[in-house]
Design a protein around this motif. Structure first.
Motif, PDB file in Angstrom:
ATOM      1  N   LEU A   3       0.979  -1.324  -0.559  1.00  0.00           N
ATOM      2  CA  LEU A   3      -0.150   0.119   0.265  1.00  0.00           C
ATOM      3  C   LEU A   3       1.003   1.246  -0.271  1.00  0.00           C
ATOM      4  CD1 LEU A   3      -2.795  -0.782   2.982  1.00  0.00           C
ATOM      5  CD2 LEU A   3      -2.569  -1.911  -0.123  1.00  0.00           C
ATOM      6  N   ASP A   4       0.303   2.057  -0.321  1.00  0.00           N
ATOM      7  CA  ASP A   4       1.506   3.586  -0.423  1.00  0.00           C
ATOM      8  C   ASP A   4       0.078   4.934  -0.664  1.00  0.00           C
ATOM      9  OD1 ASP A   4       0.801   4.944  -3.889  1.00  0.00           O
ATOM     10  OD2 ASP A   4       1.327   2.774  -3.549  1.00  0.00           O
ATOM     11  N   TRP A 114       2.277   9.079   4.395  1.00  0.00           N
ATOM     12  CA  TRP A 114       2.591   8.046   5.410  1.00  0.00           C
ATOM     13  C   TRP A 114       3.139   6.558   4.222  1.00  0.00           C
ATOM     14  CZ3 TRP A 114      -0.662   3.844   4.108  1.00  0.00           C
ATOM     15  CH2 TRP A 114      -2.125   4.066   3.142  1.00  0.00           C
ATOM     16  N   THR A 115       3.131   5.567   4.304  1.00  0.00           N
ATOM     17  CA  THR A 115       3.333   4.925   3.845  1.00  0.00           C
ATOM     18  C   THR A 115       3.504   3.263   4.099  1.00  0.00           C
ATOM     19  OG1 THR A 115       5.176   5.697   1.690  1.00  0.00           O
ATOM     20  CG2 THR A 115       6.032   3.809   1.606  1.00  0.00           C
ATOM     21  N   ASN A 116       2.883   2.226   4.085  1.00  0.00           N
ATOM     22  CA  ASN A 116       2.736   0.484   5.052  1.00  0.00           C
ATOM     23  C   ASN A 116       3.166  -0.339   3.419  1.00  0.00           C
ATOM     24  OD1 ASN A 116       2.654  -1.487   5.939  1.00  0.00           O
ATOM     25  ND2 ASN A 116      -0.340  -1.182   6.206  1.00  0.00           N
ATOM     26  N   LEU A 117       4.064  -1.138   3.927  1.00  0.00           N
ATOM     27  CA  LEU A 117       4.901  -1.588   2.816  1.00  0.00           C
ATOM     28  C   LEU A 117       4.336  -3.299   3.320  1.00  0.00           C
ATOM     29  CD1 LEU A 117       8.262  -0.863   3.206  1.00  0.00           C
ATOM     30  CD2 LEU A 117       6.904  -0.472   1.077  1.00  0.00           C
ATOM     31  N   ALA A 118       4.001  -4.219   2.060  1.00  0.00           N
ATOM     32  CA  ALA A 118       4.359  -5.484   2.323  1.00  0.00           C
ATOM     33  C   ALA A 118       4.986  -6.379   3.421  1.00  0.00           C
ATOM     34  CB  ALA A 118       4.018  -6.387   1.152  1.00  0.00           C
ATOM     35  N   GLU A 119       4.890  -7.176   3.949  1.00  0.00           N
ATOM     36  CA  GLU A 119       6.026  -7.592   4.440  1.00  0.00           C
ATOM     37  C   GLU A 119       6.749  -8.134   4.510  1.00  0.00           C
ATOM     38  OE1 GLU A 119       3.782 -11.550   6.929  1.00  0.00           O
ATOM     39  OE2 GLU A 119       2.843 -11.761   5.728  1.00  0.00           O
ATOM     40  N   TRP A 120       6.962  -9.003   3.049  1.00  0.00           N
ATOM     41  CA  TRP A 120       7.310  -9.276   2.610  1.00  0.00           C
ATOM     42  C   TRP A 120       9.046  -8.402   2.418  1.00  0.00           C
ATOM     43  CZ3 TRP A 120       3.128 -11.158   1.970  1.00  0.00           C
ATOM     44  CH2 TRP A 120       2.625 -12.602   1.907  1.00  0.00           C
ATOM     45  N   PHE A 121       8.564  -6.869   2.491  1.00  0.00           N
ATOM     46  CA  PHE A 121      10.277  -5.654   2.260  1.00  0.00           C
ATOM     47  C   PHE A 121       9.861  -4.794   3.567  1.00  0.00           C
ATOM     48  CE2 PHE A 121       7.611  -6.501  -1.224  1.00  0.00           C
ATOM     49  CZ  PHE A 121       8.830  -6.459  -2.592  1.00  0.00           C
ATOM     50  N   THR A 122      10.704  -4.376   3.749  1.00  0.00           N
ATOM     51  CA  THR A 122      11.224  -3.804   4.812  1.00  0.00           C
ATOM     52  C   THR A 122      11.646  -2.332   4.041  1.00  0.00           C
ATOM     53  OG1 THR A 122      13.021  -4.707   5.688  1.00  0.00           O
ATOM     54  CG2 THR A 122      11.136  -5.103   6.581  1.00  0.00           C
ATOM     55  N   PHE A 123      12.211  -1.173   5.166  1.00  0.00           N
ATOM     56  CA  PHE A 123      13.085   0.039   4.690  1.00  0.00           C
ATOM     57  C   PHE A 123      14.335  -0.460   5.428  1.00  0.00           C
ATOM     58  CE2 PHE A 123       8.651   1.978   4.653  1.00  0.00           C
ATOM     59  CZ  PHE A 123       8.740   2.449   3.370  1.00  0.00           C
ATOM     60  N   SER A 182       8.593  -1.060   8.887  1.00  0.00           N
ATOM     61  CA  SER A 182       8.446  -1.350   7.479  1.00  0.00           C
ATOM     62  C   SER A 182       6.911  -0.814   6.897  1.00  0.00           C
ATOM     63  CB  SER A 182       7.220  -3.401   7.485  1.00  0.00           C
ATOM     64  OG  SER A 182       6.326  -3.609   8.555  1.00  0.00           O
ATOM     65  N   TYR A 183       6.638   0.207   8.150  1.00  0.00           N
ATOM     66  CA  TYR A 183       5.643   1.332   7.822  1.00  0.00           C
ATOM     67  C   TYR A 183       5.679   2.341   8.940  1.00  0.00           C
ATOM     68  CZ  TYR A 183       1.566   4.174   9.026  1.00  0.00           C
ATOM     69  OH  TYR A 183       0.453   4.888   9.168  1.00  0.00           O
ATOM     70  N   TYR A 184       5.703   3.390   7.900  1.00  0.00           N
ATOM     71  CA  TYR A 184       5.818   5.159   9.271  1.00  0.00           C
ATOM     72  C   TYR A 184       4.645   6.041   8.136  1.00  0.00           C
ATOM     73  CZ  TYR A 184       7.740   7.695   4.313  1.00  0.00           C
ATOM     74  OH  TYR A 184       7.951   7.550   3.317  1.00  0.00           O
ATOM     75  N   ASP A 185       4.296   7.092   9.055  1.00  0.00           N
ATOM     76  CA  ASP A 185       3.823   8.432   8.666  1.00  0.00           C
ATOM     77  C   ASP A 185       4.915   9.404   9.537  1.00  0.00           C
ATOM     78  OD1 ASP A 185       3.040   8.614  11.662  1.00  0.00           O
ATOM     79  OD2 ASP A 185       1.864   7.434  11.689  1.00  0.00           O
ATOM     80  N   ILE A 186       4.599  10.476   8.691  1.00  0.00           N
ATOM     81  CA  ILE A 186       5.377  11.670   9.588  1.00  0.00           C
ATOM     82  C   ILE A 186       4.946  12.245   9.484  1.00  0.00           C
ATOM     83  CG2 ILE A 186       6.295  13.370   8.359  1.00  0.00           C
ATOM     84  CD1 ILE A 186       8.097  10.929   6.317  1.00  0.00           C
TER      85      ILE A 186
END
Length: 298
Positions: A3-4, A114-123, A182-186
């Motif tokens: 999701l983005d 805010w950005t939410n990644l699938a569990e297969w990806f992390t920042f 894997s998720y952040y908001d600012i």
């Protein structure tokens, strides 16, 4: 699903950053990059298995990419996020910029990301959270990771005190992010709504960017309007994502995706595992028949 929360205009910014190939693998020929009858490139970006363009060409839906050919230059996407390149452990994608602009002591315009990644990806920890502005603070928070929240201030009183280069806190600051994000908001804020610096700095910015990619331009960056500033960032400065096979998987599992002449290694920080060719072999360890010896590569 990935999701983005990116603004639509990001997709009309030309991606001029040099793109790369599958850095961690030494590919022997085009036959060992992708599954049979599957495309190996989108534009000038190599698309190696387990990634693939279309569900029939990827390991599973989490590695399914799209090659958007509606523009003059084909654009490789994960979800709706443009990709710069893919390596054996990382993706580099376009960043998103939060901003808040002021006029006469009030907020005139803003966009909070805010950005939410699938569990297969992390920042990746290769990224830095960066704040640019002379009367600004920003927080980066992860609701999914033990309530992590941190941030920094960009402060200055006059244009003459702002240095070119380096994020020391005068007009620009940066900080590290935790592993496994894997998720952040600012959250953006200001102390005096730019009332004392409006003559040379109308906006404050917060964004993730690969460490070493962003060079603070001093007053030039502070006085730029949002469109010029975001064009500078998005055209050449990526965010790094780490990827793994099966975030809950381990090498001890009975079945892994590692093919012949390759080894499995667990990724301790984020979970999941990756495969690599054994010493003396090269190729794509995820793709049948696996890695080949040097003598078989001609």
């Amino acid at each position: 699903m990935l999701l983005d929360h990116f603004m639509i205009f990001m997709f009309i910014i030309p991606l001029t950053m040099a793109v790369g190939t599958f850095d961690g693998y030494t590919t022997i020929n085009n036959n060992n990059i992708a599954k049979p009858n599957c495309p190996t490139v989108c534009g000038n970006i190599t698309v190696p298995y387990p990634f693939g363009i279309g569900t029939d060409c990827s390991l599973d839906y989490t590695f399914n990419l799209t090659c958007n050919t509606s523009s003059e230059t084909p654009r490789l996407l994960v979800g709706s996020l443009p990709i710069y390149n893919i390596s054996d452990s990382e993706l580099r994608i376009v960043t998103s910029i939060s901003y808040r602009c002021y006029n006469q002591g009030v907020v005139a315009d803003e966009y909070i990301d805010w950005t939410n990644l699938a569990e297969w990806f992390t920042f990746s920890v290769k990224n830095k959270f960066t704040v640019v502005g002379c009367d600004d603070y920003a927080l980066i928070s992860d609701k999914n990771k033990d309530g992590f929240s941190s941030g920094c201030f960009g402060l200055c009183r006059q244009a003459s005190s702002v240095p070119n280069g380096g994020c020391s806190g005068i007009g620009c600051c940066e900080m590290s992010i935790p592993k496994g994000l894997s998720y952040y908001d600012i959250t953006m804020g200001s102390i005096k709504n730019h009332s004392e610096v409006l003559s040379f700095n109308e906006c404050g910015y917060g964004f993730l960017v690969e460490e070493g990619r962003f060079e603070f331009g001093g007053v030039t960056d502070l006085s730029s309007d949002y469109w010029d500033f975001q064009s500078k960032i998005r055209s050449t400065m990526p965010v790094v994502l780490d990827w793994v096979i099966k975030s809950e998987g381990k090498c001890a599992d009975k079945d892994t995706e590692c093919k012949g002449n390759s080894s499995c290694y667990d990724v301790e920080d984020t979970g999941g595992y990756r495969c690599k060719c054994n010493e003396g072999y090269e190729g794509n360890p995820y793709l049948h028949p696996g890695c080949l010896g040097q003598s078989n590569s001609s």
